[in-house]
Design an enzyme around this catalytic site. Structure first.
Site, PDB file in Angstrom:
ATOM      1  N   ASP A  33       0.849  -1.187   0.000  1.00 25.02           N
ATOM      2  CA  ASP A  33       0.000   0.000   0.000  1.00 25.02           C
ATOM      3  C   ASP A  33       0.894   1.249   0.000  1.00 25.02           C
ATOM      4  OD1 ASP A  33      -3.222   0.546   0.986  1.00 25.02           O
ATOM      5  OD2 ASP A  33      -1.810   2.223   1.066  1.00 25.02           O
ATOM      6  N   VAL A 100     -11.117   2.865  -3.644  1.00 22.91           N
ATOM      7  CA  VAL A 100     -10.788   2.374  -4.986  1.00 22.91           C
ATOM      8  C   VAL A 100     -11.820   1.320  -5.390  1.00 22.91           C
ATOM      9  CG1 VAL A 100      -9.037   1.268  -6.424  1.00 22.91           C
ATOM     10  CG2 VAL A 100      -8.335   2.809  -4.575  1.00 22.91           C
ATOM     11  N   HIS A 104     -10.426  -5.331  -3.362  1.00 25.36           N
ATOM     12  CA  HIS A 104      -9.091  -5.556  -2.803  1.00 25.36           C
ATOM     13  C   HIS A 104      -9.207  -5.926  -1.341  1.00 25.36           C
ATOM     14  CE1 HIS A 104     -10.098  -1.261  -2.503  1.00 25.36           C
ATOM     15  NE2 HIS A 104      -9.437  -1.234  -1.357  1.00 25.36           N
ATOM     16  N   HIS A 106      -6.980  -5.743   2.166  1.00 24.15           N
ATOM     17  CA  HIS A 106      -5.820  -5.211   2.870  1.00 24.15           C
ATOM     18  C   HIS A 106      -5.271  -6.307   3.779  1.00 24.15           C
ATOM     19  CE1 HIS A 106      -6.865  -0.813   2.203  1.00 24.15           C
ATOM     20  NE2 HIS A 106      -8.043  -1.372   1.986  1.00 24.15           N
TER      21      HIS A 106
HETATM   22  P1  AMP Z   1      -9.853   1.420   0.268  1.00 21.98           P
HETATM   23  O1  AMP Z   1     -10.121   2.649   1.085  1.00 21.98           O
HETATM   24  O2  AMP Z   1     -10.218   0.154   0.977  1.00 21.98           O
HETATM   25  O3  AMP Z   1     -10.452   1.530  -1.121  1.00 21.98           O
HETATM   26  O4  AMP Z   1      -8.276   1.339   0.101  1.00 21.98           O
HETATM   27  C1  AMP Z   1      -7.577   1.856  -0.985  1.00 21.98           C
HETATM   28  C2  AMP Z   1      -6.109   1.763  -0.650  1.00 21.98           C
HETATM   29  O5  AMP Z   1      -5.358   1.921  -1.840  1.00 21.98           O
HETATM   30  C3  AMP Z   1      -5.611   2.832   0.326  1.00 21.98           C
HETATM   31  O6  AMP Z   1      -5.070   2.196   1.481  1.00 21.98           O
HETATM   32  C4  AMP Z   1      -4.559   3.591  -0.468  1.00 21.98           C
HETATM   33  O7  AMP Z   1      -3.453   4.002   0.308  1.00 21.98           O
HETATM   34  C5  AMP Z   1      -4.167   2.568  -1.516  1.00 21.98           C
HETATM   35  N1  AMP Z   1      -3.623   3.110  -2.754  1.00 21.98           N
HETATM   36  C6  AMP Z   1      -4.141   4.097  -3.522  1.00 21.98           C
HETATM   37  N2  AMP Z   1      -3.376   4.288  -4.611  1.00 21.98           N
HETATM   38  C7  AMP Z   1      -2.357   3.396  -4.530  1.00 21.98           C
HETATM   39  C8  AMP Z   1      -1.229   3.099  -5.361  1.00 21.98           C
HETATM   40  N3  AMP Z   1      -0.996   3.760  -6.493  1.00 21.98           N
HETATM   41  N4  AMP Z   1      -0.383   2.116  -4.958  1.00 21.98           N
HETATM   42  C9  AMP Z   1      -0.605   1.443  -3.811  1.00 21.98           C
HETATM   43  N5  AMP Z   1      -1.651   1.674  -2.992  1.00 21.98           N
HETATM   44  C10 AMP Z   1      -2.524   2.639  -3.347  1.00 21.98           C
END
Ligand code: AMP
Length: 121
Positions: A33, A100, A104, A106
């Site tokens: 992340d 996003v 996914h 975490h």
């Molecule tokens: P969520 O809130 O569950 O959708 O989590 C989205 C996650 O994606 C967050 O923890 C962000 O820090 C992570 N994130 C966003 N853009 C990127 C990226 N380019 N590379 C790695 N992690 C990302």
């Protein structure tokens, strides 16, 4: 809501944006992340176009679902949390603050993580 081909994880899957890769196989990609919330914070994403957990588990083929679950386990071994323990989180929809719109999971660990949420109901 239809799947957005321009979400950031779709761009990572297409190789248009780099990632710090941990694991890749036929069904899943995992990377660190960009804004870690724990000493170890990985994201595991299916390669297929799924918005969130319900979309994935209702619509993905059985081999995609099994492969994704096994990829999560492989990632926990590669990032060194399989023995010490870790937390899996999947945010779904507005109340969860899912940012996003590509499914996914975490994987968080590297220290005792404390209570599941900062405050109770
Ligand atoms: P969520 O809130 O569950 O959708 O989590 C989205 C996650 O994606 C967050 O923890 C962000 O820090 C992570 N994130 C966003 N853009 C990127 C990226 N380019 N590379 C790695 N992690 C990302």
């Amino acid at each position: 809501m239809p799947y957005d081909n321009n979400n950031i994880f779709a761009k990572i899957l297409r190789g248009e944006i780099p990632c710090n890769k941990i694991h890749e196989d036929a069904h899943a990609l995992a990377f660190h992340d960009i804004n870690p919330q724990a000493p170890v914070h990985a994201l595991v994403i299916p390669k297929g176009k799924y918005l969130d957990a319900p979309d994935f588990y209702l619509n993905a083929a059985p081999d995609e679902i099994a492969g994704f679950g096994r990829a999560i386990v492989a990632v926990t071994q590669k990032i060194g949390v399989a023995e010490t323990g870790y937390r899996l989180i999947a945010n779904i929809g507005a109340h969860s603050h899912q940012e996003v719109p590509h499914y996914h999971v975490h994987v968080l660990g590297g220290r005792p993580l404390g209570a599941m949420l900062p405050a109770g109901p």
